[in-house]
Design a protein around this motif. Structure first.
Motif, PDB file in Angstrom:
ATOM      1  N   UNK A 186     -53.909 -44.382  22.520  1.00 41.20           N
ATOM      2  CA  UNK A 186     -54.063 -45.117  21.442  1.00 41.20           C
ATOM      3  C   UNK A 186     -54.399 -46.581  21.747  1.00 41.20           C
ATOM      4  N   UNK A 187     -55.759 -46.735  21.644  1.00 47.11           N
ATOM      5  CA  UNK A 187     -56.578 -47.909  22.148  1.00 47.11           C
ATOM      6  C   UNK A 187     -56.395 -49.118  21.452  1.00 47.11           C
ATOM      7  N   UNK A 188     -55.569 -49.207  20.468  1.00 45.99           N
ATOM      8  CA  UNK A 188     -55.596 -50.575  19.567  1.00 45.99           C
ATOM      9  C   UNK A 188     -54.343 -50.930  19.258  1.00 45.99           C
ATOM     10  N   UNK A 189     -53.573 -50.363  19.718  1.00 45.20           N
ATOM     11  CA  UNK A 189     -51.960 -50.520  19.359  1.00 45.20           C
ATOM     12  C   UNK A 189     -51.381 -51.709  19.965  1.00 45.20           C
ATOM     13  N   UNK A 190     -51.611 -52.102  21.305  1.00 39.52           N
ATOM     14  CA  UNK A 190     -51.240 -53.072  21.961  1.00 39.52           C
ATOM     15  C   UNK A 190     -51.933 -54.336  22.275  1.00 39.52           C
ATOM     16  N   UNK A 235     -45.437 -54.610  26.857  1.00 41.65           N
ATOM     17  CA  UNK A 235     -43.978 -54.539  26.625  1.00 41.65           C
ATOM     18  C   UNK A 235     -43.320 -55.580  25.647  1.00 41.65           C
ATOM     19  N   UNK A 236     -43.809 -55.296  24.313  1.00 37.09           N
ATOM     20  CA  UNK A 236     -42.959 -56.039  23.153  1.00 37.09           C
ATOM     21  C   UNK A 236     -42.546 -54.786  22.248  1.00 37.09           C
ATOM     22  N   UNK A 237     -41.586 -55.202  21.424  1.00 38.88           N
ATOM     23  CA  UNK A 237     -40.900 -54.243  20.650  1.00 38.88           C
ATOM     24  C   UNK A 237     -42.120 -53.557  19.491  1.00 38.88           C
TER      25      UNK A 237
END
Length: 531
Positions: free
Chosen positions: A96-100, A285-287
């Motif tokens: 998932x290349x763009x989620x974080x 590491x964020x919700x």
């Protein structure tokens, strides 16, 4: 029978529910990924494996995965997956290349603030009942120069946030064009210039052969005294021993690291040094980020297992099952052509022009375009895939144009790729023979007929006697076996090229020996994914 998915790492409960709602039989065992023996024992029961970073999908695990069809990584990094082993076994690897992106960029900014104001040390001191106000003299970010190494997705967000903090931003990125840099409000510079000018340096590149120890002892020595270094990208980008020495000497005023060459990092040269901020790989590491990537990977895996639709795959094109039968060899060719151009081009690319001739012009050109662009971008980012590559190209200001035409030559169909930079145009063409094997048929307008191999060597020279002998003798004396040898020239006594298919990667000393002969204008080792 419903497909069965194992979730072997901690993933959002919402992701588990997506699998259930889609009719997938999901087994949520968030700690089993840490037990490689247990994972190997049970993995044969599952069609899909959903993971984060704790699970290592090694060759051994994949060998035991007798039913596995897809591995989904909730996040961008896939260093913990043996992609070659998965590809050989027909297992799709998704990420998932763009989620974080935002989360990681914000962490880098937070680390920059922390090291600028010595916040962790000041906090610990105050908690200990001390009041050492004069000890923790910090520096402002406003007006300082931030050097960003890697101005892609995450680096681009960092640039934007830094400009909001009134910092001057200089960026080093071989794939960042001048026009795109201007739109971003940053100054594009070479690495040495960045090192000598920056007050803060932050890294946002993947770990590759080209970026390993990009901040070496030599690079650190070039930095201005008092520089502060932030790494929230990948371990191994910085020589940690050299940085520790520079911190002790005072040449580097501070460092903030979220990633390390060895993880989990229980020991490291940077630990316990003053004004060094360390966090345990918290970039994503964020919700919000954990939720985003978890939901995305659950949807992607469900789509594939239930309908065969493929998205964000690292080792398979996004095409339908019907298209794949006909397009498979052409998709491989598109990737090889892109990889050739990408490995040959060091300066920023302004445009990619793709010509489709004959039978291939009637195929899914969108997918083929993605194959070409992904091949080009892999040199800078090994994690790029056919879905993310066009987005990255667009963000970097690279224009992509496509032309299709009726059969115009001896081949039923062919693809020609041309890249445009500020300095030159470079082109390569290829076709697929009746045996289904891709071939290079033209380089720089010179006609050739070359099989594509995993390891190749490309040379250019003036068309004079002795070239074949020099290549053959040098290779033979150094134990490099030539599987195939193709020559081409534009005109007699003009420019000539050679493309060698060799059994193994040509060692760097052999490259230097060829260059030392003075007979070649260019000697370039190339690698292609032919699995």
């Amino acid at each position: 029978m419903a497909p069965k998915v194992l979730i072997s790492d901690k993933l959002s409960p919402a992701a588990v529910q997506i699998f259930k709602d889609r009719g997938i039989d999901v087994d949520f065992q968030p700690d089993v990924g840490k037990d490689k023996d247990k994972l190997a024992e049970i993995i044969g029961n599952y069609d899909g494996l959903a993971i984060r970073s704790a699970t290592r999908a090694t060759e051994k695990i994949i060998a035991a995965a007798t039913k596995l069809k897809v591995i989904g990584r909730a996040g961008i990094g896939t260093d913990n997956i043996d992609k070659d082993a998965a590809s050989k076994k027909g297992i799709i690897v998704m990420n998932t290349p763009f989620g974080n992106m935002i989360t990681t960029a914000e962490h880098a900014i937070a680390m920059m603030f922390a090291v600028a104001r010595q916040i962790p040390e000041a906090s610990a001191s105050t908690h200990a009942g001390k009041w050492e106000k004069s000890k923790f003299m910090g520096v402002e970010l406003t007006g300082k120069t931030l050097g960003v190494i890697g101005a892609g997705n995450i680096g681009g967000i960092v640039c934007d946030r830094a400009r909001g903090l009134k910092m001057k931003v200089v960026a080093y990125d071989p794939f960042l064009g001048e026009e795109k840099a201007k739109k971003m409000g940053v100054e594009k510079v070479e690495l040495d210039a960045l090192l000598t000018r920056a007050d803060f340096i932050t890294l946002h590149v993947p770990f590759t052969d080209q970026t390993a120890n990009i901040l070496s002892a030599e690079a650190i020595a070039k930095m201005k005294p008092g520089v502060r270094i932030i790494n929230c990208a990948r371990g191994g980008l910085v020589d940690e021993e050299a940085l520790a020495d520079a911190l002790k000497s005072g040449h580097v005023a501070g460092a903030a690291f979220d990633v390390f060459s060895q993880e989990p990092a229980t020991q490291n040269p940077l630990f316990n040094l003053p004004n060094v901020v360390c966090t345990p790989h918290l970039g994503a590491a964020t919700s919000e980020a954990q939720e985003n990537v978890a939901l995305q990977v659950a949807e992607q895996m469900s789509d594939y297992l239930l309908t065969g639709a493929v998205s964000n795959a690292l080792n398979m094109p996004s095409v339908t099952a019907e298209e794949a039968i006909v397009m498979g060899p052409w998709l491989k060719l598109s990737g090889h052509l892109g990889a050739f151009i990408g490995q040959m081009t060091d300066e920023p690319i302004k445009a990619i022009n793709i010509l489709y001739d004959g039978s291939v012009a009637e195929m899914n050109l969108s997918a083929l375009n993605c194959g070409v662009v992904a091949g080009i971008m892999k040199k800078a980012n090994p994690d790029v895939n056919m879905v993310s590559a066009p987005v990255i190209a667009q963000e970097r200001g690279i224009s992509i144009s496509t032309t299709n035409q009726s059969k115009s030559g001896v081949f039923d169909g062919y693809i020609k790729v041309t890249v445009v930079t500020d300095k030159r145009e470079r082109s390569v063409a290829g076709t697929v023979f009746s045996d289904g094997k891709p071939r290079f048929i033209q380089i720089k307008g010179i006609q050739i007929d070359a099989e594509v191999g995993a390891h190749m060597l490309y040379t250019t020279n003036e068309d004079v006697p002795g070239i074949i002998g020099a290549l053959g003798q040098t290779m033979g004396e150094n134990g490099v076996n030539i599987a195939n040898f193709t020559l081409g020239r534009a005109v007699a006594q003009g420019e000539a090229i050679a493309l060698l298919y060799v059994d193994d990667q040509v060692p760097a000393p052999v490259i230097k020996k060829l260059e030392a002969t003075g007979m070649f204008t260019q000697v370039k080792p190339l690698m292609f994914d032919v699995a």
